[in-house]
Design an enzyme around this catalytic site. Structure first.
Site, PDB file in Angstrom:
ATOM      1  N   GLY A  12       0.825  -1.202   0.000  1.00  0.00           N
ATOM      2  CA  GLY A  12       0.000   0.000   0.000  1.00  0.00           C
ATOM      3  C   GLY A  12       0.859   1.252   0.000  1.00  0.00           C
ATOM      4  O   GLY A  12       0.519   2.274   0.596  1.00  0.00           O
ATOM      5  N   TYR A 155     -13.771  -4.126   9.715  1.00  0.00           N
ATOM      6  CA  TYR A 155     -12.513  -3.387   9.833  1.00  0.00           C
ATOM      7  C   TYR A 155     -11.941  -3.541  11.237  1.00  0.00           C
ATOM      8  O   TYR A 155     -10.752  -3.840  11.410  1.00  0.00           O
ATOM      9  CB  TYR A 155     -12.754  -1.917   9.501  1.00  0.00           C
TER      10      TYR A 155
END
Length: 248
Positions: A12, A155
């Site tokens: 990322g 999450y």
């Protein structure tokens, strides 16, 4: 901090905290592999770093795929000779209510946020164990500490899982000279917040004692420190960087 001769992979790495980590590692002499699903974004970071005289390589990776993750590590080793540092930063946010989360959405967030951390770490172990040196840094979240505020439960669950993986890896890999730590950022001013409506953003800010979101460079600074030799006596640590929202 001096990372000369060290090779770091940042998943990322094309934007946000990941990009901040790439820039800071490169600034201090590391060979940096910018790994991201967004190849154009990773290449943009590579170009920017090389223009500053840094050593960098952009790699496209789908972190849900174990094959992709292993190829990412092999490319890093083939390009720079080895792998010394892994920052597991790739992740996605969701805000779906409990009642509306589908099996597909659940499996997707678990694969990107949690499964990837395990298999990327597994993939770098041969290089780190051989030389009895390595640094693994995982990106958890305040949501993994307190269950979350505005985010979806998937999450929170994956970020809590990262804390468990960090401690488990740290205990098992210390004998090989491998340090495994994590940071748990609070709300940070990155593109991931663009998915939230303004009223939720305002609600989040109101709950932060320091009265603002964190900055990517503030999170990256802690992350890179934990990957440095200055933090060599730290392993299994979960460092909270959240403006005072949690004092674990």
């Amino acid at each position: 901090m001096n990372f000369s001769g060290r090779t770091a992979i940042v998943t990322g790495g094309a934007k946000g905290i990941g990009r901040g980590c790439c820039e800071l590692l490169a600034q201090h002499g590391a060979n940096v592999v910018i790994a991201d699903m967004n190849l154009a974004g990773a290449q943009e970071v590579e170009k920017a770093l090389k223009e500053k005289g840094c050593s960098a390589k952009a790699v496209q990776v789908n972190v849900k795929s174990v094959g992709d993750v292993r190829a990412m590590v092999e490319t890093a080793a083939d390009t720079f000779g080895t792998v010394d540092i892994l920052i597991n930063n790739a992740g996605i946010l969701h805000t779906t209510p409990i009642e509306d989360i589908t099996e597909e959405e659940w499996d997707n967030i678990v694969a990107i946020n949690l499964k990837s951390v395990f298999f990327a770490t597994q993939a770098v172990l041969p290089y780190m164990k051989e030389k009895r040196y390595g640094k693994v840094l995982n990106l958890s979240s305040l949501a993994g500490r307190n269950g979350g505020i505005a985010n979806g439960l998937g999450y929170s669950a994956t970020k809590a899982g990262i804390i468990g993986l960090t401690r488990g890896f740290a205990a098992r890999l210390a004998k090989y000279g491998i340090n495994v730590n994590a940071i748990a950022p609070g709300s940070t001013d990155t593109g991931i917040l663009d998915t939230l409506p303004q009223e939720k953003i305002d609600e989040l800010v109101s709950k932060i004692p320091l009265g603002r979101f964190g900055k990517t460079k503030e999170i990256a600074g802690v992350a890179v420190f934990l990957c440095s030799d200055e933090a060599s006596f730290m392993t299994g640590a979960i460092v909270d960087v959240n403006g005072g929202m949690y004092f674990g």
